[in-house]
Design a protein around this motif. Structure first.
Motif: not given
Length: 740
Positions: A400-417
Motif C-alpha cells: 500500500a505504501k508503494a501504491m501511494r509512493a510510486a512515481e515515474d511511473p505511478p502505479l495505475k493498475a493492480v491485478i489481485s489474486w
C-alpha cells in the motif's frame, strides 16, 4: 508438451485418468452414494502440513473429502479447514461469472458480463496504461490464498512480457529466513518422523500447532511418551503450551532478548559445546562479548519472564539432546531477523545442529522453491527468445505504501489474486485510499471479499480442487502434485488459463500455447529434479530428492555461508550492510519493536495494550469465515484480555467492547476475560473481514521487519534470503473500552 484438449477455451481434460478408484460407494449426509471417481490430491493452503486428501466426485461435483491414509505425515487426518473445502467449493455464494463494477468503488455494485467482455475491458485498459505510463504502472498482488507455485510462474511470464513492476518479499517470514540464512546458509528442516524418535527435548518457539500445524501433535506426543521434555515459548497460553514442562511467556517482541539471556547463562555456566563451536562456528568471541550484558536479571526485566524460568529453560536446553522447532510468531515484529539469528545461535553454541536427536528447524527451502532453485521458475517466467527488461520491484510487505509512493511511473493498475489486498495489508484505511487512485483494479476471486468491493472487474476463480498446483511442504519432505479432481463450477476458470488467455489477447500468443496443461508446466518446473509421475494421482505422495531435503539437515557440517561455518558473527550481514541500509549488525542483538511500551512510551500512555493477532484455528487468514460450518463454530470476533486489564476498564467476560487506536476502531467485539494473555497484552485473531467490521488490520501499524530498510516499498534490487522483510503486524498498540 502434450495434453488432451478439446480446442475450446478454457482447456478441459478427461480427469478420470487421475482416479484412484471409480464407482466407489460412500456415505454422504446419511445416504449411500456411488461416487464416479476418487482422486488423490493435496491441500495447498498456507500451513505446514500440506495434507494428503482423497476427494470423492459425482457428476463433476465434490461430494466428500477425506484425509489420505497413505500420506506418511498427515496419515488420513485433516483439520476442519480441510474438510470444509467440500462446503467451500459447493458454496452458492461463489463468484459464478465475470462481473463489472457499475457503482462507485467500495459500493460493491456489479453487473454480469461475459469473459469476452471482461478480457476486452482489461486489455483496453492495460494497453492504454502501458502507452501512457509504461509497463511498470502494472503490478500483481498475489500471496498464499492458494500457495502453490506453478501458476505464479505462469503469471510472471505474462507480467515479464508486459514489463510490469515485480512484486517481491513476504508478509510473514522472510525476516526470519534472512536471519537464519545469515547464520546457517541454505535452509533445511528435519522431518518430524526423525526427531520424534531421537530427541530428548523439543523447544517450540512462536508456534501454535493447534491452529497452524495440527499434524505435529502425533510426533510431539510420541517423543514425549518416550520421555522427551517440552519447552514452549509463546506469550499466549495455547493448547500446546498447557502440555509443556516449561512455558516461557516473553513480552511480545522480546524473544530475541530471551535467547541472548539463555546464551549468556549457558556460556557462563560452561554448558556450551566448545568442541562443536571450535569446529563449526565463526565469531564465538564476538557473541560472548555481546551477550555479557544479558544477565538473568536484565533478561527478566526486558522480557518479563521470571529469571528462574530463563535459567531452568537454558539449562534444560543445553544439557539435553534438544531439537528446536521454530514457528513464525516471532516474525510479526520489526526485529524478527535478529530474533531468528539469536535463536539459531542458541542452537549452535549448544551443538544442537546436524543430528537426528538435536537440530534446528525454521523453514525448509521448499517454502521458497523458486528462490532456492528447486523450481526452475525462470524457464517458465522468462520465455526463451523474448525481450525482457529489468523492472522495478514492489515489496509486498509495504504494498500500500508503494501504491501511494510510486512515481515515474505511478502505479495505475493492480491485478489481485490469491491474496487479500484490503484485508491483509496493515492499516486498512491507508490501503483503501491507495486503491482509489488506480485506473484499473482486477480481482480474481472465489467469493465477494473485501477486495472485490473495490474492483473494476471481478473474475471467477477456481477452487484448488478444480486446478493444478505445485506445493511442496515447508515442514516435511513429501510432495503430492495438486491435480483437478473435477471440472470447474459455473464459469470459473483455472488461474493459469486466465493469465494465459489475457496474455494471448495482449499479443503474446507465441509464449502461451493453447495445448499446455498445468501438469505440463509442472514438468518444466521440476522434472529435471523429480519423477513427477510418482507424485501424481493415483500415485504419490513421494519423497523430495535428498539433495534438496536431506534426512538429517547439516549432518555433513557444510554450511553455505561466506566462511563455510555457522556464523555467530555474520560476514554476510557485515558485507550486505555496506551495500544497503538496514539493521545488518553482524552479531545478533536485541532492539525493541518499533511500536511498543518501551520504544514508544508516549504512545503507550495513550494506548497501553499490545495487540497480537494469531492465526485462527478454523481459517486460513481471511478464508473460510463465510462458510456456515466455520461461522457456527467460531462465532463473532473475540478479544482476549487479561483479568487485570479488564478490571481496570470495568469490562466483564462476554461484554461488547471497542478496540481502537489512532488508525481505526473496531466495535461489537466480544470480550473474553482470562489469564491466557498477560496484563498489557490483548489477542484478536487475524483475518476477520473488513466489511464485517472486525479486521484487526484496521489497527495495525505500517511497520516492517528487517534487516533491510525500504521506506516506501519500492526497490530496484533485492535479495530475498539476504534482505528479508516482513510485515510487523504485532508492532501495534491500542486500547479497549466497554461499549455503552
Amino acid at each position: 508438451m502434450t495434453s488432451e484438449k478439446t480446442g475450446a477455451w478454457p482447456l478441459k481434460e478427461d480427469l478420470d485418468k487421475y482416479a484412484v478408484a471409480t464407482q466407489v460407494p460412500v456415505w454422504v449426509g446419511g445416504e449411500k452414494v456411488l461416487a464416479d471417481r476418487v482422486v488423490k490430491t493435496a491441500c495447498p493452503h498456507n500451513c505446514y502440513d500440506t495434507c494428503g486428501m482423497l476427494v470423492y466426485v459425482k457428476d463433476e461435483k465434490v461430494i466428500k473429502i477425506e484425509g489420505d491414509p497413505d500420506h506418511p505425515i498427515t496419515r488420513g487426518h485433516l483439520c476442519l479447514k480441510g474438510y470444509a473445502n467440500v462446503q467451500k467449493i459447493n458454496s452458492p455464494d461463489r463468484v459464478k461469472y465475470p462481473l463489472m463494477r457499475v457503482g462507485n468503488r467500495g459500493e460493491g455494485k456489479f453487473k454480469r458480463i461475459s469473459w469476452d467482455e471482461a478480457f476486452a475491458y482489461i486489455v483496453e485498459k492495460l494497453e492504454d496504461i502501458k502507452e501512457k505510463y509504461g509497463g511498470e504502472a502494472l503490478a500483481e498482488y498475489a500471496y498464499s490464498g492458494n500457495r502453490e507455485h506453478m501458476a505464479k510462474a505462469v503469471s510472471k511470464r505474462f507480467l515479464n512480457l508486459y514489463g510490469a513492476s515485480q512484486t517481491v518479499g513476504s508478509f510473514c517470514v522472510l525476516s526470519g529466513v534472512a536471519g537464519s540464512y545469515h547464520t546457517l546458509g541454505f535452509q533445511h528442516t528435519m522431518s518430524p518422523e526423525i526427531w520424534s524418535e531421537h530427541t530428548e527435548l523439543i523447544m517450540l518457539v512462536g508456534r501454535n500447532p493447534s491452529a497452524t500445524n495440527p499434524h505435529l501433535y502425533p510426533f510431539l506426543y510420541h517423543a514425549m511418551e518416550r520421555g522427551a521434555k517440552l519447552i514452549v515459548v509463546d506469550p499466549y497460553v495455547t493448547a500446546v503450551a498447557s502440555k509443556a514442562d516449561v512455558h516461557l511467556r516473553p513480552r511480545p517482541g522480546t524473544d530475541g532478548a530471551m535467547a541472548l539471556g539463555m546464551i549468556r547463562h549457558i556460556i557462563e555456566n560452561d554448558l556450551h559445546n566448545m568442541d562443536f563451536i571450535a569446529k563449526y562456528t565463526h565469531g564465538f568471541e564476538d557473541l560472548v562479548k555481546l551477550v555479557q550484558e544479558w544477565t538473568l536479571d536484565k533478561t527478566a526485566e526486558v522480557t518479563g519472564i521470571p529469571a528462574d524460568q530463563i535459567k531452568l529453560a537454558a539449562e534444560m536446553y543445553a544439557t539435553h539432546d534438544s531439537h528446536m522447532e521454530c514457528g513464525y510468531g516471532q516474525q510479526r515484529y520489526s526485529n524478527g531477523h535478529q530474533t531468528q539469528r539469536a535463536l539459531a545461535c542458541l542452537a549452535a553454541v549448544c551443538g544442537h545442529i546436524g543430528k537426528k536427536s538435536a537440530n534446528y528447524n525454521f523453514m525448509d527451502a521448499m517454502g521458497f522453491p523458486s528462490l532456492s532453485g528447486f523450481v526452475a521458475c525462470s524457464k517458465v517466467s522468462n520465455p526463451e527468445g523474448a525481450f525482457l527488461r529489468k523492472t522495478r520491484m514492489i515489496n509486498i510487505a509495504a504494498f500500500a505504501k508503494a501504491m501511494r509512493a510510486a512515481e515515474d511511473p505511478p502505479l495505475k493498475a493492480v491485478i489481485s489474486w490469491r491474496g487479500g489486498l484490503v484485508s491483509q495489508q496493515p492499516y486498512v484505511d491507508y490501503t483503501i485510499e491507495a486503491l482509489k487512485a488506480l485506473d484499473l483494479f482486477v480481482v480474481i476471486e472465489q467469493f465477494m471479499t473485501d477486495d472485490t468491493d473495490w474492483a473494476d472487474i471481478v473474475l471467477p476463480a477456481c477452487h484448488f480442487l478444480e486446478q493444478y498446483g505445485l506445493h511442496p511442504s515447508y515442514w516435511h519432505h513429501y510432495n503430492q502434485i495438486v491435480v483437478p479432481v473435477c471440472q470447474p463450477y459455473y464459469e470459473a476458470v483455472p488461474d493459469i488459463e486466465i493469465w494465459s488467455e489475457l496474455a494471448r489477447r495482449m499479443g503474446y500468443e507465441e509464449y502461451f500455447p493453447r495445448d499446455i496443461t498445468g501438469l505440463d508446466w509442472i514438468r518444466v518446473l521440476i522434472e529435471y529434479e523429480c519423477n513427477v509421475d510418482e507424485m501424481v494421482s493415483p500415485k504419490g505422495p513421494a519423497l523430495l530428492p535428498e539433495s534438496w531435503c536431506p534426512t538429517v539437515p547439516y549432518h555433513d557440517y557444510q554450511f553455505t555461508t561466506p566462511t563455510g561455518k555457522i556464523e555467530l558473527y555474520s560476514v554476510g550481514m557485515e558485507q550486505r550492510g555496506k551495500e544497503v541500509t538496514g539493521d545488518f549488525e553482524p552479531v545478533p542483538h536485541f532492539v525493541e519493536p518499533d511500536e511498543s511500551p518501551m520504544a514508544t512510551p508516549e504512545l503507550a500512555a495513550k494506548y497501553p495494550l499490545t495487540i497480537i493477532s494469531q492465526h485462527p484455528a478454523f481459517r486460513t487468514h481471511s478464508q473460510f469465515y463465510n462458510l456456515p460450518w466455520i461461522k457456527e463454530i467460531e462465532g463473532p470476533a473475540k478479544v482476549f484480555i487479561n483479568k487485570k486489564d479488564a478490571l481496570d476498564r470495568g469490562i466483564q467476560d462476554g461484554d461488547q467492547v471497542a478496540v481502537f487506536n489512532d488508525r481505526g476502531r473496531l466495535e461489537n467485539i466480544l470480550a473474553k476475560v482470562s489469564n491466557r494473555v498477560q496484563a498489557g497484552v490483548v489477542e484478536l485473531s487475524s483475518g476477520m473481514w473488513v466489511k464485517l467490521g472486525w479486521s484487526v488490520n484496521k489497527l495495525t501499524a505500517l511497520s516492517y521487519g528487517g534487516p533491510r530498510e525500504f521506506p516506501d516499498g519500492i526497490m530496484h534490487e533485492y535479495q530475498p534470503f539476504v534482505d528479508g522483510n516482513t510485515t510487523a503486524y504485532f508492532n501495534t498498540l491500542a486500547d479497549i473500552e466497554k461499549m455503552q
